[in-house]
Structures are given as structure tokens and as C-alpha cells.
Design a protein around this motif. Structure first.
Motif, PDB file in Angstrom:
ATOM      1  N   ALA A   4       0.860  -1.246  -0.239  1.00 49.19           N
ATOM      2  CA  ALA A   4      -0.112   0.080  -0.137  1.00 49.19           C
ATOM      3  C   ALA A   4       0.937   1.291  -0.020  1.00 49.19           C
ATOM      4  N   TYR A   5       0.381   2.423  -0.376  1.00 46.47           N
ATOM      5  CA  TYR A   5       0.947   3.792  -0.467  1.00 46.47           C
ATOM      6  C   TYR A   5       0.212   4.275   1.017  1.00 46.47           C
ATOM      7  N   MET A   6       1.289   5.049   1.778  1.00 44.56           N
ATOM      8  CA  MET A   6       0.460   5.804   2.923  1.00 44.56           C
ATOM      9  C   MET A   6       0.736   7.137   2.351  1.00 44.56           C
ATOM     10  N   VAL A  57       0.637   0.079  10.021  1.00 48.58           N
ATOM     11  CA  VAL A  57       0.146   1.562   9.972  1.00 48.58           C
ATOM     12  C   VAL A  57       0.380   2.126  11.461  1.00 48.58           C
ATOM     13  N   GLN A  61       1.781   5.638  12.426  1.00 51.53           N
ATOM     14  CA  GLN A  61       1.102   6.694  12.786  1.00 51.53           C
ATOM     15  C   GLN A  61       1.401   7.353  14.313  1.00 51.53           C
ATOM     16  N   THR A  69      -3.025  10.592   8.127  1.00 50.30           N
ATOM     17  CA  THR A  69      -2.422   9.633   7.053  1.00 50.30           C
ATOM     18  C   THR A  69      -3.726   9.107   6.279  1.00 50.30           C
ATOM     19  N   THR A  71      -4.169   5.383   3.925  1.00 48.33           N
ATOM     20  CA  THR A  71      -3.629   4.424   3.329  1.00 48.33           C
ATOM     21  C   THR A  71      -4.242   4.025   2.175  1.00 48.33           C
TER      22      THR A  71
END
Length: 78
Positions: A4-6, A57, A61, A69, A71
Motif C-alpha cells: 500500500a501507499y501511505m 500502519v 501513525q 495519514t 492508506t
């Protein structure tokens, strides 16, 4: 593997520091300070959705200076 991109927003002036701290988190594949509506873009990888959501995640955070953020799981191209 799930990736995933955050997209991360930081406190003013903290983007570079946050990007370096995020890069040290296990599961982070890349971390870059950028310009635009977000300050840091991170690519993360985990063995499962559960690991991503429960471990990686939240670890990111908790870093000081992060204000928000988002996700974005990478869609499987298969």
C-alpha cells in the motif's frame, strides 16, 4: 504480499524528519518527502491485510509530527 501507499501530512517543517523516521519502521519499502497536499509518501508491504492494518500502519501513525495519514492499498493487477 500486500502493498500500500501511505500519504502523510505532517506538522509544518517536519516532513524530512518524519520521512527518515518512517523509513526505519519494519515493513516500510520506501519513504519520500514530497511537495503538494501531502508531505510524505510511503510504500509499505506486509504478509497480509491484517498485518498491515494491525502492525505497520499504527507504528507509522505513532511517529511524532504526523497529523494525518491516508492508506491506499495497491490493487492486484493479476
Amino acid at each position: 504480499m500486500v502493498e500500500a501507499y501511505m500519504l502523510i501530512q505532517t506538522e509544518v517543517g517536519r516532513a524530512e524528519v518524519v520521512a527518515k523516521q518512517v523509513a526505519a519502521v519494519p515493513g516500510v519499502l520506501s519513504s519520500e518527502s514530497v511537495t503538494g497536499p501531502y508531505d510524505v509518501v510511503v510504500r509499505v508491504g506486509a504478509a497480509s491485510d491484517d498485518e498491515l492494518a494491525a502492525t505497520i500502519v499504527p507504528s507509522i501513525q505513532q511517529i511524532t509530527g504526523i497529523t494525518r495519514t491516508l492508506t491506499c492499498p495497491i490493487a492486484d493487477a493479476d
